[in-house]
Design a protein around this motif. Structure first.
Motif, PDB file in Angstrom:
ATOM      1  N   ALA A   1       0.831  -1.207   0.000  1.00 49.71           N
ATOM      2  CA  ALA A   1       0.000   0.000   0.000  1.00 49.71           C
ATOM      3  C   ALA A   1       0.865   1.256   0.000  1.00 49.71           C
ATOM      4  O   ALA A   1       0.616   2.204  -0.758  1.00 49.71           O
ATOM      5  N   ALA A   2       1.899   1.272   0.854  1.00 48.13           N
ATOM      6  CA  ALA A   2       2.798   2.428   0.906  1.00 48.13           C
ATOM      7  C   ALA A   2       3.563   2.572  -0.403  1.00 48.13           C
ATOM      8  O   ALA A   2       3.708   3.678  -0.943  1.00 48.13           O
ATOM      9  N   ALA A   3       4.064   1.453  -0.916  1.00 52.70           N
ATOM     10  CA  ALA A   3       4.809   1.486  -2.174  1.00 52.70           C
ATOM     11  C   ALA A   3       3.942   1.979  -3.316  1.00 52.70           C
ATOM     12  O   ALA A   3       4.399   2.741  -4.183  1.00 52.70           O
ATOM     13  N   ALA A   4       2.670   1.582  -3.330  1.00 53.22           N
ATOM     14  CA  ALA A   4       1.762   2.001  -4.390  1.00 53.22           C
ATOM     15  C   ALA A   4       1.572   3.509  -4.381  1.00 53.22           C
ATOM     16  O   ALA A   4       1.554   4.156  -5.436  1.00 53.22           O
ATOM     17  N   ARG A   5       1.443   4.080  -3.193  1.00 54.09           N
ATOM     18  CA  ARG A   5       1.278   5.535  -3.094  1.00 54.09           C
ATOM     19  C   ARG A   5       2.540   6.262  -3.547  1.00 54.09           C
ATOM     20  O   ARG A   5       2.473   7.272  -4.258  1.00 54.09           O
ATOM     21  N   ALA A   6       3.707   5.742  -3.142  1.00 57.05           N
ATOM     22  CA  ALA A   6       4.963   6.366  -3.554  1.00 57.05           C
ATOM     23  C   ALA A   6       5.139   6.296  -5.066  1.00 57.05           C
ATOM     24  O   ALA A   6       5.533   7.284  -5.707  1.00 57.05           O
ATOM     25  N   VAL A   7       4.849   5.142  -5.652  1.00 58.58           N
ATOM     26  CA  VAL A   7       4.991   4.987  -7.106  1.00 58.58           C
ATOM     27  C   VAL A   7       4.020   5.898  -7.843  1.00 58.58           C
ATOM     28  O   VAL A   7       4.367   6.494  -8.868  1.00 58.58           O
ATOM     29  N   GLU A   8       2.807   6.027  -7.320  1.00 58.08           N
ATOM     30  CA  GLU A   8       1.829   6.925  -7.947  1.00 58.08           C
ATOM     31  C   GLU A   8       2.375   8.350  -8.028  1.00 58.08           C
ATOM     32  O   GLU A   8       2.233   9.027  -9.050  1.00 58.08           O
ATOM     33  N   SER A   9       3.008   8.811  -6.938  1.00 54.25           N
ATOM     34  CA  SER A   9       3.573  10.161  -6.949  1.00 54.25           C
ATOM     35  C   SER A   9       4.766  10.256  -7.892  1.00 54.25           C
ATOM     36  O   SER A   9       4.970  11.288  -8.549  1.00 54.25           O
TER      37      SER A   9
ATOM     38  N   GLU B   1      22.618  -1.691 -10.132  1.00 55.26           N
ATOM     39  CA  GLU B   1      22.945  -2.606 -11.222  1.00 55.26           C
ATOM     40  C   GLU B   1      21.880  -2.580 -12.312  1.00 55.26           C
ATOM     41  O   GLU B   1      22.191  -2.660 -13.499  1.00 55.26           O
ATOM     42  N   ALA B   2      20.620  -2.471 -11.899  1.00 53.55           N
ATOM     43  CA  ALA B   2      19.523  -2.541 -12.860  1.00 53.55           C
ATOM     44  C   ALA B   2      19.258  -1.210 -13.563  1.00 53.55           C
ATOM     45  O   ALA B   2      18.620  -1.177 -14.613  1.00 53.55           O
ATOM     46  N   ALA B   3      19.744  -0.111 -12.990  1.00 61.15           N
ATOM     47  CA  ALA B   3      19.482   1.210 -13.567  1.00 61.15           C
ATOM     48  C   ALA B   3      20.107   1.325 -14.952  1.00 61.15           C
ATOM     49  O   ALA B   3      21.176   0.766 -15.222  1.00 61.15           O
ATOM     50  N   THR B   4      19.456   2.075 -15.826  1.00 61.35           N
ATOM     51  CA  THR B   4      19.948   2.224 -17.196  1.00 61.35           C
ATOM     52  C   THR B   4      20.451   3.634 -17.494  1.00 61.35           C
ATOM     53  O   THR B   4      20.894   3.900 -18.609  1.00 61.35           O
ATOM     54  N   HIS B   5      20.381   4.535 -16.512  1.00 63.26           N
ATOM     55  CA  HIS B   5      20.815   5.911 -16.742  1.00 63.26           C
ATOM     56  C   HIS B   5      21.963   6.289 -15.815  1.00 63.26           C
ATOM     57  O   HIS B   5      22.189   5.649 -14.786  1.00 63.26           O
ATOM     58  N   GLY B   6      22.677   7.337 -16.192  1.00 63.05           N
ATOM     59  CA  GLY B   6      23.891   7.730 -15.478  1.00 63.05           C
ATOM     60  C   GLY B   6      23.660   8.442 -14.171  1.00 63.05           C
ATOM     61  O   GLY B   6      24.548   8.498 -13.322  1.00 63.05           O
ATOM     62  N   ILE B   7      22.468   9.009 -13.975  1.00 63.26           N
ATOM     63  CA  ILE B   7      22.094   9.594 -12.695  1.00 63.26           C
ATOM     64  C   ILE B   7      21.046   8.687 -12.067  1.00 63.26           C
ATOM     65  O   ILE B   7      20.054   8.333 -12.706  1.00 63.26           O
ATOM     66  N   VAL B   8      21.271   8.315 -10.806  1.00 67.52           N
ATOM     67  CA  VAL B   8      20.342   7.419 -10.111  1.00 67.52           C
ATOM     68  C   VAL B   8      19.850   8.125  -8.851  1.00 67.52           C
ATOM     69  O   VAL B   8      20.645   8.511  -7.996  1.00 67.52           O
ATOM     70  N   ALA B   9      18.543   8.316  -8.765  1.00 65.22           N
ATOM     71  CA  ALA B   9      17.926   8.943  -7.599  1.00 65.22           C
ATOM     72  C   ALA B   9      17.312   7.867  -6.712  1.00 65.22           C
ATOM     73  O   ALA B   9      16.783   6.866  -7.208  1.00 65.22           O
ATOM     74  N   PHE B  10      17.380   8.082  -5.394  1.00 64.41           N
ATOM     75  CA  PHE B  10      16.864   7.111  -4.443  1.00 64.41           C
ATOM     76  C   PHE B  10      15.808   7.755  -3.550  1.00 64.41           C
ATOM     77  O   PHE B  10      15.959   8.898  -3.107  1.00 64.41           O
ATOM     78  N   THR B  11      14.765   7.009  -3.276  1.00 64.21           N
ATOM     79  CA  THR B  11      13.788   7.406  -2.279  1.00 64.21           C
ATOM     80  C   THR B  11      13.226   6.140  -1.646  1.00 64.21           C
ATOM     81  O   THR B  11      13.588   5.020  -2.028  1.00 64.21           O
ATOM     82  N   ASP B  12      12.350   6.315  -0.661  1.00 66.40           N
ATOM     83  CA  ASP B  12      11.812   5.183   0.090  1.00 66.40           C
ATOM     84  C   ASP B  12      10.319   5.029  -0.173  1.00 66.40           C
ATOM     85  O   ASP B  12       9.679   5.887  -0.791  1.00 66.40           O
ATOM     86  N   ASP B  13       9.755   3.944   0.347  1.00 64.95           N
ATOM     87  CA  ASP B  13       8.336   3.684   0.102  1.00 64.95           C
ATOM     88  C   ASP B  13       7.420   4.419   1.072  1.00 64.95           C
ATOM     89  O   ASP B  13       6.194   4.317   0.974  1.00 64.95           O
ATOM     90  N   ASP B  14       7.992   5.187   2.021  1.00 64.55           N
ATOM     91  CA  ASP B  14       7.169   5.951   2.957  1.00 64.55           C
ATOM     92  C   ASP B  14       7.187   7.439   2.633  1.00 64.55           C
ATOM     93  O   ASP B  14       7.101   8.282   3.527  1.00 64.55           O
ATOM     94  N   VAL B  15       7.305   7.771   1.347  1.00 67.18           N
ATOM     95  CA  VAL B  15       7.310   9.169   0.930  1.00 67.18           C
ATOM     96  C   VAL B  15       6.290   9.403  -0.181  1.00 67.18           C
ATOM     97  O   VAL B  15       5.833   8.472  -0.838  1.00 67.18           O
ATOM     98  N   VAL B  16       5.971  10.675  -0.357  1.00 68.63           N
ATOM     99  CA  VAL B  16       5.270  11.165  -1.542  1.00 68.63           C
ATOM    100  C   VAL B  16       6.185  12.211  -2.149  1.00 68.63           C
ATOM    101  O   VAL B  16       6.548  13.183  -1.479  1.00 68.63           O
ATOM    102  N   VAL B  17       6.606  12.014  -3.403  1.00 66.67           N
ATOM    103  CA  VAL B  17       7.559  12.951  -3.995  1.00 66.67           C
ATOM    104  C   VAL B  17       6.827  14.130  -4.616  1.00 66.67           C
ATOM    105  O   VAL B  17       5.716  14.006  -5.137  1.00 66.67           O
ATOM    106  N   ASP B  18       7.450  15.281  -4.540  1.00 67.80           N
ATOM    107  CA  ASP B  18       6.947  16.473  -5.201  1.00 67.80           C
ATOM    108  C   ASP B  18       7.043  16.280  -6.708  1.00 67.80           C
ATOM    109  O   ASP B  18       7.975  15.639  -7.209  1.00 67.80           O
TER     110      ASP B  18
END
Length: 430
Positions: free
Chosen positions: A112-120, A174-191
């Motif tokens: 549920a938390a991950a779904a909200r974070a991914v939606e944002s 390892e799985a990322a395909t771009h040169g800049i990799v951003a990280f966040t957690d599943d308990d956030v909503v991103v702007d």
């Protein structure tokens, strides 16, 4: 100013339960250039006595204000008065080009938390990005099923078998395909402008890491208010740069870990990540040490000669734990991670000499942190305040043993020196 006046504000997180403390604050955002009506309706604000509002001028954060709420209504003139008192800040600088970015979000059995974070994340206003959800040693397929149901080519889910946030982040790298990799957690909503603001500093090739602002998405319970006062992740909105040879950041630098940001909001160059060996898999939530992987990364980046930039206009809203038991567990984990990381520093051939030269300042800083820290200005009776402090201190003391346990499990401090390689980074600014 806009032609139409704004008469309604919405919370950062909708569908909130009623507040349970007199210290509760309704959380929202306003624009300095907007014109507001005399009475502004704060939606879903029943029971909240006051509101905390992030004020922006375009994408530039100007600060926070607190205003009263009466029967779900905020007075527009009070908002205008408080906004007029905020200090000026230089406008956000936009990049001429938008580098492609891989966003890595790690989760475990929190669909549920991950779904909200991914939606944002998918609602962001950024032209070129992918989202890699790392399902870390999960016990169900619920997160996989949810991501598959989205049928959005921008997001995919991968598996990480080794429990622990650092190990999961390495899998995401390892799985990322771009040169800049951003990280966040599943308990956030991103702007929605998160990546736009996070990407700009990377136009400087010396920048290896960018962190951002992490304000509270909800301050509904005493535990959440206590946590916000203790971590102070949004206490400063000054844009800052940190370099190894800086002399302006105090005697404790580069170990002023509270200044750099937090793991819920940062981005790195993928090439730098592999050159530094990746995240230390003995650290982080889900490992025996429960934390510390973010502060370890920030300090290692600076000591290796890369610039770290704190960019307050890059925002992720954090969902604090809402009950005393969860708060105590989280505080213990933070203390445990800090104690484990300090133990690592003491035995690191590169960091130990730097730390030894700053030992006196470090002791004063730790004592001040646990015993001299300003008491949270909470109006209600909150037993969680003392409990959180005790839990954090007990974790700090247990940190060395936790690190030894993690190392005994074979958790590698620099796994990319042993396996893996960055491949060809696509879209990295030069």
């Amino acid at each position: 100013m806009t032609n139409a006046q704004v008469d309604t504000l919405f919370p950062v997180i909708s569908g909130e339960d009623a507040p349970t403390t007199d210290d509760a604050l309704w959380i929202g955002e306003v624009q300095l250039a907007e014109s507001y009506t005399d009475t502004v309706k704060a939606m879903e604000s029943a029971g909240y006595p006051r509101a905390r509002l992030l004020v922006r001028d375009g994408l530039t954060v100007r600060g926070f204000i607190e205003v009263g709420i009466d029967d779900g209504v905020i007075l527009g003139r009070e908002m205008s008065r408080e906004m007029s008192r905020l200090p000026a800040r230089s406008a956000h600088t936009f990049a001429d080009q938008s580098p492609s970015i891989s966003v890595v979000m790690c989760t475990r059995d929190r669909t549920a938390a991950a779904a909200r974070a991914v939606e944002s994340l998918l609602a962001m206003d950024y032209p070129h990005f992918e989202v890699v959800v790392v399902d870390n040693a999960a016990t169900t397929l619920d997160t996989w099923r949810h991501i598959d149901s989205l049928a959005d080519p921008r997001v995919r889910v991968i598996h990480a078998s080794v429990p622990g946030l650092a190990a999961a982040r390495n899998r995401g790298l390892e799985a990322a395909t771009h040169g800049i990799v951003a990280f966040t957690d599943d308990d956030v909503v991103v702007d929605r402008h998160w990546l736009t603001c996070l990407a700009a500093p990377f136009l400087d090739p010396k920048v290896g890491c960018v962190t951002g602002l992490v304000p509270a998405a909800q301050l509904r319970t005493a535990a959440q208010c206590t946590f916000e006062q203790r971590v102070r992740w949004s206490a400063s909105i000054d844009r800052r740069e940190y370099r190894k040879d800086d002399t302006v950041h105090g005697k404790l630098f580069p170990f002023r870990v509270g200044d750099y940001g937090t793991g819920a909001n940062f981005a790195i160059r993928r090439s730098v990540a592999f050159a530094l060996g990746g995240f230390d898999e003995a650290l982080g939530a889900g490992s025996p040490t429960k934390g510390g992987e973010d502060i370890d990364w920030f300090v290692r980046t600076i000591v290796a000669g890369h610039t770290l930039v704190f960019e307050p206009d890059a925002i992720t809203w954090h969902q604090h734990r809402d009950d005393d038991d969860s708060l105590g567990s989280q505080a213990h984990g933070y203390g445990l991670g800090l104690g484990a990381w300090l133990t690592k520093v003491a035995f690191d051939r590169d960091l130990a000499p730097l730390a030894l030269a700053r030992a006196g300042s470090a002791v004063v800083h730790l004592v001040t942190s646990f015993y001299g820290r300003a008491k949270p200005r909470l109006r209600s009776h909150t037993p969680s305040v003392a409990g959180a402090a005790r839990a954090e201190l007990s974790g700090l003391i247990a940190g060395p043993r936790a690190l030894l346990t993690a190392r005994a499990q074979g958790r590698n401090p620099k796994p990319f020196r042993t396996f893996g390689h960055p491949g060809t980074d696509q879209g990295e600014p030069s």
